[in-house]
Design a protein around this motif. Structure first.
Motif, PDB file in Angstrom:
ATOM      1  N   GLN A 160       0.590   3.877   7.836  1.00 54.78           N
ATOM      2  CA  GLN A 160       1.654   4.795   7.228  1.00 54.78           C
ATOM      3  C   GLN A 160       1.662   4.257   5.619  1.00 54.78           C
ATOM      4  OE1 GLN A 160       1.927   3.221   9.912  1.00 54.78           O
ATOM      5  NE2 GLN A 160       3.950   3.878  11.107  1.00 54.78           N
ATOM      6  N   MET A 161       1.455   3.266   5.067  1.00 59.13           N
ATOM      7  CA  MET A 161       1.496   2.602   3.698  1.00 59.13           C
ATOM      8  C   MET A 161       0.307   3.208   3.150  1.00 59.13           C
ATOM      9  SD  MET A 161       4.489   1.073   3.762  1.00 59.13           S
ATOM     10  CE  MET A 161       4.820   2.420   4.934  1.00 59.13           C
ATOM     11  N   LYS A 162      -1.013   3.262   3.539  1.00 59.23           N
ATOM     12  CA  LYS A 162      -2.076   3.414   3.028  1.00 59.23           C
ATOM     13  C   LYS A 162      -2.135   4.517   1.891  1.00 59.23           C
ATOM     14  CE  LYS A 162      -5.518   1.285   5.745  1.00 59.23           C
ATOM     15  NZ  LYS A 162      -6.722   1.498   6.914  1.00 59.23           N
ATOM     16  N   PRO A 163      -1.776   5.975   2.325  1.00 52.20           N
ATOM     17  CA  PRO A 163      -1.705   6.942   1.595  1.00 52.20           C
ATOM     18  C   PRO A 163      -0.603   7.028   0.218  1.00 52.20           C
ATOM     19  CG  PRO A 163      -0.537   7.605   3.531  1.00 52.20           C
ATOM     20  CD  PRO A 163      -1.058   6.247   3.896  1.00 52.20           C
ATOM     21  N   LYS A 164       0.368   6.169   0.479  1.00 57.24           N
ATOM     22  CA  LYS A 164       1.234   6.031  -0.708  1.00 57.24           C
ATOM     23  C   LYS A 164       1.519   4.885  -1.400  1.00 57.24           C
ATOM     24  CE  LYS A 164       5.218   5.166   2.733  1.00 57.24           C
ATOM     25  NZ  LYS A 164       6.543   5.722   3.208  1.00 57.24           N
ATOM     26  N   SER A 165       0.538   4.004  -1.256  1.00 56.64           N
ATOM     27  CA  SER A 165       0.209   2.794  -1.752  1.00 56.64           C
ATOM     28  C   SER A 165      -0.494   2.750  -3.236  1.00 56.64           C
ATOM     29  CB  SER A 165      -0.297   1.397  -0.823  1.00 56.64           C
ATOM     30  OG  SER A 165       0.652   1.264  -0.112  1.00 56.64           O
ATOM     31  N   LYS A 166      -0.188   1.994  -4.393  1.00 57.03           N
ATOM     32  CA  LYS A 166      -0.735   1.954  -5.343  1.00 57.03           C
ATOM     33  C   LYS A 166      -1.222   0.662  -5.880  1.00 57.03           C
ATOM     34  CE  LYS A 166      -1.228   4.239  -9.936  1.00 57.03           C
ATOM     35  NZ  LYS A 166      -0.490   5.413 -10.639  1.00 57.03           N
ATOM     36  N   GLN A 167      -2.338   0.203  -6.525  1.00 50.13           N
ATOM     37  CA  GLN A 167      -2.314  -1.186  -6.927  1.00 50.13           C
ATOM     38  C   GLN A 167      -2.597  -1.058  -8.497  1.00 50.13           C
ATOM     39  OE1 GLN A 167      -5.152  -2.513  -3.810  1.00 50.13           O
ATOM     40  NE2 GLN A 167      -3.835  -4.417  -3.874  1.00 50.13           N
ATOM     41  N   PRO A 168      -2.213  -1.983  -9.199  1.00 48.64           N
ATOM     42  CA  PRO A 168      -2.711  -1.942 -10.800  1.00 48.64           C
ATOM     43  C   PRO A 168      -4.095  -2.638 -10.980  1.00 48.64           C
ATOM     44  CG  PRO A 168      -1.117  -3.703 -10.657  1.00 48.64           C
ATOM     45  CD  PRO A 168      -1.171  -2.819  -9.151  1.00 48.64           C
ATOM     46  N   PRO A 169      -4.744  -2.790 -11.895  1.00 49.95           N
ATOM     47  CA  PRO A 169      -5.868  -3.437 -12.057  1.00 49.95           C
ATOM     48  C   PRO A 169      -5.508  -5.044 -11.972  1.00 49.95           C
ATOM     49  CG  PRO A 169      -5.837  -1.944 -13.867  1.00 49.95           C
ATOM     50  CD  PRO A 169      -4.578  -1.930 -13.187  1.00 49.95           C
ATOM     51  N   SER A 170      -6.703  -5.802 -11.710  1.00 51.55           N
ATOM     52  CA  SER A 170      -6.644  -7.095 -11.642  1.00 51.55           C
ATOM     53  C   SER A 170      -5.652  -7.910 -13.058  1.00 51.55           C
ATOM     54  CB  SER A 170      -7.792  -8.048 -11.679  1.00 51.55           C
ATOM     55  OG  SER A 170      -7.498  -9.325 -11.537  1.00 51.55           O
ATOM     56  N   GLY A 171      -4.702  -8.692 -12.672  1.00 54.73           N
ATOM     57  CA  GLY A 171      -3.826  -9.134 -13.845  1.00 54.73           C
ATOM     58  C   GLY A 171      -2.651  -8.190 -14.284  1.00 54.73           C
ATOM     59  N   GLY A 172      -2.957  -6.704 -13.653  1.00 52.61           N
ATOM     60  CA  GLY A 172      -1.788  -5.636 -14.228  1.00 52.61           C
ATOM     61  C   GLY A 172      -0.411  -6.097 -13.593  1.00 52.61           C
ATOM     62  N   SER A 173       0.476  -5.175 -14.144  1.00 56.19           N
ATOM     63  CA  SER A 173       1.968  -5.441 -13.957  1.00 56.19           C
ATOM     64  C   SER A 173       2.386  -4.364 -13.089  1.00 56.19           C
ATOM     65  CB  SER A 173       2.636  -5.418 -15.362  1.00 56.19           C
ATOM     66  OG  SER A 173       4.302  -5.423 -14.772  1.00 56.19           O
ATOM     67  N   VAL A 174       2.791  -4.763 -11.842  1.00 60.32           N
ATOM     68  CA  VAL A 174       3.367  -3.872 -10.719  1.00 60.32           C
ATOM     69  C   VAL A 174       4.785  -3.388 -11.459  1.00 60.32           C
ATOM     70  CG1 VAL A 174       4.563  -3.547  -8.529  1.00 60.32           C
ATOM     71  CG2 VAL A 174       2.341  -4.978  -8.745  1.00 60.32           C
ATOM     72  N   GLY A 175       5.563  -4.293 -11.939  1.00 57.38           N
ATOM     73  CA  GLY A 175       6.791  -3.819 -12.649  1.00 57.38           C
ATOM     74  C   GLY A 175       7.027  -2.719 -13.505  1.00 57.38           C
ATOM     75  N   GLU A 176       5.699  -2.690 -14.558  1.00 60.13           N
ATOM     76  CA  GLU A 176       5.664  -1.696 -15.510  1.00 60.13           C
ATOM     77  C   GLU A 176       5.227  -0.399 -14.690  1.00 60.13           C
ATOM     78  OE1 GLU A 176       2.487  -2.746 -18.379  1.00 60.13           O
ATOM     79  OE2 GLU A 176       3.754  -4.545 -19.158  1.00 60.13           O
ATOM     80  N   MET A 177       4.336  -0.352 -13.191  1.00 61.76           N
ATOM     81  CA  MET A 177       4.283   0.903 -12.805  1.00 61.76           C
ATOM     82  C   MET A 177       5.691   1.442 -12.348  1.00 61.76           C
ATOM     83  SD  MET A 177       0.743  -0.528 -10.478  1.00 61.76           S
ATOM     84  CE  MET A 177       1.236   0.763  -9.234  1.00 61.76           C
ATOM     85  N   ILE A 178       6.631   0.544 -11.849  1.00 63.87           N
ATOM     86  CA  ILE A 178       7.703   0.981 -11.231  1.00 63.87           C
ATOM     87  C   ILE A 178       8.613   1.415 -12.423  1.00 63.87           C
ATOM     88  CG2 ILE A 178      10.106  -0.139 -10.194  1.00 63.87           C
ATOM     89  CD1 ILE A 178       8.314  -2.562  -9.039  1.00 63.87           C
ATOM     90  N   ALA A 179       8.760   0.724 -13.545  1.00 65.87           N
ATOM     91  CA  ALA A 179       9.429   1.197 -14.655  1.00 65.87           C
ATOM     92  C   ALA A 179       8.984   2.533 -15.236  1.00 65.87           C
ATOM     93  CB  ALA A 179       9.400   0.379 -15.850  1.00 65.87           C
ATOM     94  N   LYS A 180       7.950   2.883 -15.058  1.00 66.62           N
ATOM     95  CA  LYS A 180       7.271   4.140 -15.623  1.00 66.62           C
ATOM     96  C   LYS A 180       7.385   5.300 -14.272  1.00 66.62           C
ATOM     97  CE  LYS A 180       3.653   2.042 -18.432  1.00 66.62           C
ATOM     98  NZ  LYS A 180       2.202   1.740 -18.645  1.00 66.62           N
ATOM     99  N   GLY A 181       7.838   4.956 -13.356  1.00 63.50           N
ATOM    100  CA  GLY A 181       7.977   5.752 -12.023  1.00 63.50           C
ATOM    101  C   GLY A 181       6.951   6.185 -11.516  1.00 63.50           C
ATOM    102  N   GLU A 182       5.838   5.424 -11.643  1.00 65.43           N
ATOM    103  CA  GLU A 182       4.430   5.485 -10.752  1.00 65.43           C
ATOM    104  C   GLU A 182       4.766   5.161  -9.419  1.00 65.43           C
ATOM    105  OE1 GLU A 182       1.439   3.607 -13.011  1.00 65.43           O
ATOM    106  OE2 GLU A 182       1.761   4.396 -14.974  1.00 65.43           O
TER     107      GLU A 182
END
Length: 253
Positions: A160-182
């Motif tokens: 269930q998680m696969k189609p809605k999961s997203k990863q940043p490049p190595s060393g990237g910030s998950v927090g910034e993805m959240i802040a941008k609404g990604e």
């Protein structure tokens, strides 16, 4: 004879002075480091440089990229990465055997966009419900991300998680993805989330599902300034470092 003796003494004295000066010289320390320690490190390193006169040049990256660079033959003085990865590099002959020093311990945290509804993450069961309800999820490619992917498997929700999961490049910030609404909800090492603007940090994973990762420093086998690198490691594990480490969401190693 006397003249020759005086010349010999002068040469020996000059050599001794040169050796002493060389021993006390300032070195440039090249460091390849995981971003998990970045905030702590950026506060402590200027103090180290001022006290020791060495210059520290740091390359920030994620675990998978650090491993790739090391295996490709890149040479630095000091590598800071998850202990498990550092041990692998030691076995590969990239890190000096016996040089590993544990620097910090880090737990996995969870966050949502600032002002968004705050799901219940107080237990593993509560988090599972939140994840099934979420439209999108972010997690890293580093140790926290590897753990979270395994957690999904253990919870029985990996498909269930696969189609809605997203990863940043190595060393990237998950927090910034959240802040941008990604992504709606995200996971990363606590120290990598607590300073990110535009998110609400919900806290660490609950004790029943938490994973603590040790991050360590090791001297590269090709180090040009190994003694200076060891001095930096000693400073990062000194009593001076402890309050800074804790302030930034970590624990001493």
């Amino acid at each position: 004879m006397r003249h020759r003796l005086i010349n010999l003494v002068a040469v020996l004295l000059g050599t001794s002075v040169f050796m002493l000066a060389d021993k006390g010289r300032a070195d440039e320390i090249k460091v390849l480091a995981s971003v998990v320690m970045k905030e702590t490190y950026l506060e402590l390193v200027p103090q180290f440089e001022k006290a020791n006169k060495h210059k520290v040049v740091t390359i920030w990256s994620g675990t998978s990229d650090i491993m790739k660079r090391m295996k490709a033959g890149e040479s630095v003085d000091l590598v800071i990465v998850a202990a498990k990865s550092l041990d692998e590099l030691t076995q590969l002959g990239k890190i000096v055997s016996g040089s590993r020093v544990d620097l910090v311990k880090s737990g996995v945290g969870v966050a949502v966009r600032a002002g968004a509804p705050r799901p219940d993450v107080s237990s593993g069961d509560a988090l599972k419900r939140a994840l099934l309800s979420a439209r999108s999820i972010g997690y890293s490619t580093g140790p926290s991300g590897v753990y979270v992917a395994g957690l999904f498997e253990r919870m029985g929700i990996a498909e269930q998680m696969k189609p809605k999961s997203k990863q940043p490049p190595s060393g990237g910030s998950v927090g910034e993805m959240i802040a941008k609404g990604e992504v709606e909800i995200g996971f990363q090492q606590i120290s990598e989330l607590v300073h990110v603007a535009g998110i609400d940090f919900l806290g660490p994973l609950s004790p029943d599902i938490q994973q603590i990762t040790v991050f360590s420093g090791g001297i590269h086998t090709g180090a040009k300034a190994p003694d200076a690198a060891r001095a930096l490691v000693k400073f990062l594990t000194s009593p001076t470092a402890v309050p800074v480490i804790k302030k930034n969401g970590l624990e001493p190693g």
